[in-house]
Design a protein around this motif. Sequence first.
Motif, PDB file in Angstrom:
ATOM      1  N   MET A 131      55.166  64.904  36.229  1.00 33.62           N
ATOM      2  CA  MET A 131      54.704  63.558  36.431  1.00 33.62           C
ATOM      3  C   MET A 131      53.844  63.506  37.682  1.00 33.62           C
ATOM      4  SD  MET A 131      57.845  61.029  35.456  1.00 33.62           S
ATOM      5  CE  MET A 131      59.178  61.913  36.216  1.00 33.62           C
ATOM      6  N   LYS A 165      52.348  61.464  32.685  1.00 35.85           N
ATOM      7  CA  LYS A 165      53.277  62.514  32.259  1.00 35.85           C
ATOM      8  C   LYS A 165      52.495  63.455  31.357  1.00 35.85           C
ATOM      9  CE  LYS A 165      57.556  59.855  32.018  1.00 35.85           C
ATOM     10  NZ  LYS A 165      58.633  59.457  31.099  1.00 35.85           N
ATOM     11  N   THR A 166      52.694  64.746  31.526  1.00 34.73           N
ATOM     12  CA  THR A 166      52.014  65.725  30.677  1.00 34.73           C
ATOM     13  C   THR A 166      53.020  66.682  30.078  1.00 34.73           C
ATOM     14  OG1 THR A 166      51.625  67.201  32.548  1.00 34.73           O
ATOM     15  CG2 THR A 166      49.884  65.638  32.029  1.00 34.73           C
ATOM     16  N   ALA A 167      52.694  67.176  28.902  1.00 32.77           N
ATOM     17  CA  ALA A 167      53.525  68.179  28.250  1.00 32.77           C
ATOM     18  C   ALA A 167      52.620  69.087  27.436  1.00 32.77           C
ATOM     19  CB  ALA A 167      54.548  67.524  27.336  1.00 32.77           C
ATOM     20  N   ARG A 208      58.200  64.981  22.261  1.00 38.52           N
ATOM     21  CA  ARG A 208      59.010  64.014  23.004  1.00 38.52           C
ATOM     22  C   ARG A 208      58.137  62.918  23.624  1.00 38.52           C
ATOM     23  NH1 ARG A 208      62.139  68.576  23.985  1.00 38.52           N
ATOM     24  NH2 ARG A 208      61.079  69.112  25.909  1.00 38.52           N
ATOM     25  N   LEU A 209      56.973  63.309  24.172  1.00 36.06           N
ATOM     26  CA  LEU A 209      56.085  62.296  24.753  1.00 36.06           C
ATOM     27  C   LEU A 209      55.503  61.387  23.676  1.00 36.06           C
ATOM     28  CD1 LEU A 209      54.087  63.883  27.707  1.00 36.06           C
ATOM     29  CD2 LEU A 209      56.033  62.342  27.761  1.00 36.06           C
ATOM     30  N   ARG A 210      55.192  61.932  22.510  1.00 37.60           N
ATOM     31  CA  ARG A 210      54.711  61.096  21.407  1.00 37.60           C
ATOM     32  C   ARG A 210      55.791  60.097  21.001  1.00 37.60           C
ATOM     33  NH1 ARG A 210      52.993  66.289  19.659  1.00 37.60           N
ATOM     34  NH2 ARG A 210      50.758  66.524  20.044  1.00 37.60           N
ATOM     35  N   GLU A 232      58.212  58.971  22.951  1.00 39.02           N
ATOM     36  CA  GLU A 232      58.296  58.001  24.044  1.00 39.02           C
ATOM     37  C   GLU A 232      57.191  56.960  23.936  1.00 39.02           C
ATOM     38  OE1 GLU A 232      58.121  57.859  28.916  1.00 39.02           O
ATOM     39  OE2 GLU A 232      58.688  59.741  27.951  1.00 39.02           O
ATOM     40  N   ALA A 233      55.980  57.395  23.599  1.00 43.50           N
ATOM     41  CA  ALA A 233      54.861  56.462  23.438  1.00 43.50           C
ATOM     42  C   ALA A 233      55.132  55.481  22.306  1.00 43.50           C
ATOM     43  CB  ALA A 233      53.564  57.228  23.181  1.00 43.50           C
ATOM     44  N   VAL A 245      47.519  57.225  25.555  1.00 42.08           N
ATOM     45  CA  VAL A 245      48.095  58.491  25.115  1.00 42.08           C
ATOM     46  C   VAL A 245      46.917  59.394  24.785  1.00 42.08           C
ATOM     47  CG1 VAL A 245      49.542  59.672  23.433  1.00 42.08           C
ATOM     48  CG2 VAL A 245      50.121  57.349  24.156  1.00 42.08           C
ATOM     49  N   ARG A 296      49.146  63.795  27.102  1.00 44.37           N
ATOM     50  CA  ARG A 296      49.226  63.081  28.386  1.00 44.37           C
ATOM     51  C   ARG A 296      49.588  61.640  28.081  1.00 44.37           C
ATOM     52  NH1 ARG A 296      44.069  62.699  31.315  1.00 44.37           N
ATOM     53  NH2 ARG A 296      43.170  63.627  29.477  1.00 44.37           N
ATOM     54  N   LEU A 297      50.622  61.148  28.716  1.00 46.63           N
ATOM     55  CA  LEU A 297      51.081  59.780  28.555  1.00 46.63           C
ATOM     56  C   LEU A 297      50.805  59.048  29.855  1.00 46.63           C
ATOM     57  CD1 LEU A 297      52.864  57.914  26.633  1.00 46.63           C
ATOM     58  CD2 LEU A 297      54.756  58.628  28.067  1.00 46.63           C
TER      59      LEU A 297
END
Length: 67
Positions: free
Chosen positions: A1, A15-17, A25-27, A29-30, A47, A56-57
């Motif tokens: 982050m 946040k990046t993954a 997981r980020l998708r 969360e979005a 996003v 990237r979120l």
Amino acid sequence: MAIARDAAGRLVMVKTAPGGAGADRLRHEAAALRAAAGAGCVDLEEVVEERDGGVRLVTAWVGGGSL
């Protein structure tokens, strides 16, 4: 982050993954942030789907202490 500034100069949280489970997981969360949009929920700004499969979120920065 990381904390950054958007094009308008506002503070945002990024946040990046890399591709794979972290990106999934980020998708997720979005999607949850979109569904819960409104008062009491942090604003989802952007996003970004990277070419390498990463994500990237970008959300509004909410200052304050740890919960």
